[in-house]
Design an enzyme around this catalytic site. Structure first.
Site, PDB file in Angstrom:
ATOM      1  N   ASN A   2      45.723 -21.790 -19.359  1.00 58.55           N
ATOM      2  CA  ASN A   2      47.059 -22.373 -19.369  1.00 58.55           C
ATOM      3  C   ASN A   2      47.541 -22.495 -17.936  1.00 58.55           C
ATOM      4  OD1 ASN A   2      50.204 -22.105 -19.335  1.00 58.55           O
ATOM      5  ND2 ASN A   2      49.708 -22.726 -21.420  1.00 58.55           N
ATOM      6  N   SER A  47      50.159 -23.575 -31.286  1.00 62.39           N
ATOM      7  CA  SER A  47      49.921 -23.300 -29.873  1.00 62.39           C
ATOM      8  C   SER A  47      50.287 -21.862 -29.503  1.00 62.39           C
ATOM      9  CB  SER A  47      50.719 -24.283 -29.015  1.00 62.39           C
ATOM     10  OG  SER A  47      50.473 -24.071 -27.654  1.00 62.39           O
ATOM     11  N   ALA A  92      48.130 -26.583 -23.053  1.00 59.20           N
ATOM     12  CA  ALA A  92      49.560 -26.783 -22.815  1.00 59.20           C
ATOM     13  C   ALA A  92      50.297 -26.265 -24.040  1.00 59.20           C
ATOM     14  CB  ALA A  92      49.880 -28.255 -22.580  1.00 59.20           C
ATOM     15  N   GLU A  93      51.288 -25.379 -23.828  1.00 59.97           N
ATOM     16  CA  GLU A  93      51.870 -24.697 -24.978  1.00 59.97           C
ATOM     17  C   GLU A  93      52.709 -25.578 -25.881  1.00 59.97           C
ATOM     18  OE1 GLU A  93      54.489 -22.980 -21.537  1.00 59.97           O
ATOM     19  OE2 GLU A  93      52.451 -23.708 -21.781  1.00 59.97           O
ATOM     20  N   ASN A  94      52.981 -26.816 -25.462  1.00 60.58           N
ATOM     21  CA  ASN A  94      53.680 -27.716 -26.387  1.00 60.58           C
ATOM     22  C   ASN A  94      52.720 -28.339 -27.401  1.00 60.58           C
ATOM     23  OD1 ASN A  94      52.570 -29.215 -24.203  1.00 60.58           O
ATOM     24  ND2 ASN A  94      53.840 -30.966 -24.713  1.00 60.58           N
TER      25      ASN A  94
END
Length: 215
Positions: free
Chosen positions: A22, A87, A45-47
């Site tokens: 990340n 995620s 990507a945490e989205n």
């Protein structure tokens, strides 16, 4: 090479083949542009993206393809998209190998402060808290000093913490340091700074090995 480019280029060397990584907002997000084309790695990507590629050219932007910081991105072949619940489940289950993250402050114990400066607006701690707590290896990317020349590498963090004792390595424009039980171990220093200059600009004491590589 600018100080920013130096940090990003050095950070890219931390990413190993086969890892899930990340890249946080700011300096870390730019690391993807410095990775070799043949490096097999999954950028998270945490989205809701796994398999983030380099940032697109201006004439090749897909307005629906953004990372968690709102940057336009590409997706590599085999990349996948999912909602933020999936995620963050990946993050909470410890599926990531490495997170690169920015910092306002980091100290000799590996404490991280990167989300709030009292008196200034902050949208919230966001995903940084969970990334810092749940990723096995956290590498901080930061300038060594703030715009006033004050060290950002401290004996003790003064700002509100994002997470305690979570940082493994710190990469700045002046040095690479590892967080150890004994304190900060100097691993490398920039070629254009002397050891005495580096010690003077670092609030936290440094453990000095016999051999110090340069970058």
């Amino acid at each position: 090479m600018s100080n920013t480019d130096r940090i990003i280029a050095r950070a890219a060397r931390e990413i190993t083949p086969g890892s899930i990584v990340n890249l946080g907002i700011g300096l870390p997000a730019q690391v993807v542009n410095y990775l070799p084309d043949n490096l097999e790695v999954l950028i998270h990507a945490e989205n809701g993206i796994l398999g983030v590629g380099p940032q697109p050219a201006v004439d090749n932007i897909d307005p629906q393809m953004i990372d968690s910081a709102g940057n336009y991105v590409t997706t590599l072949a085999g990349g996948s998209h999912f909602d933020s619940a999936v995620s963050f489940a990946m993050i909470r289950r410890g599926k990531l190998d490495l997170t690169m993250i920015g910092a306002f402050e980091v100290d000799q114990h590996g404490n991280l402060a990167n989300w709030k400066i009292p008196g200034k607006f902050s949208p919230g701690i966001g995903g940084a808290m969970e990334l810092a707590q749940k990723t096995p290896r956290i590498v901080v990317l930061s300038t060594h000093c703030d715009k006033y020349g004050n060290s950002k590498i401290l004996k003790e963090c003064r700002l509100p913490l994002t997470a305690e004792r979570c940082v493994s390595r710190i990469i700045t424009d002046k040095a690479v340091m590892d967080v150890t039980p004994e304190g900060l171990l100097l691993v490398e220093k920039a070629s254009d700074v002397t050891l005495d200059e580096l010690i003077a600009m670092t609030e936290a004491p440094l453990i000095l090995p016999e051999h110090i590589a340069e970058f």
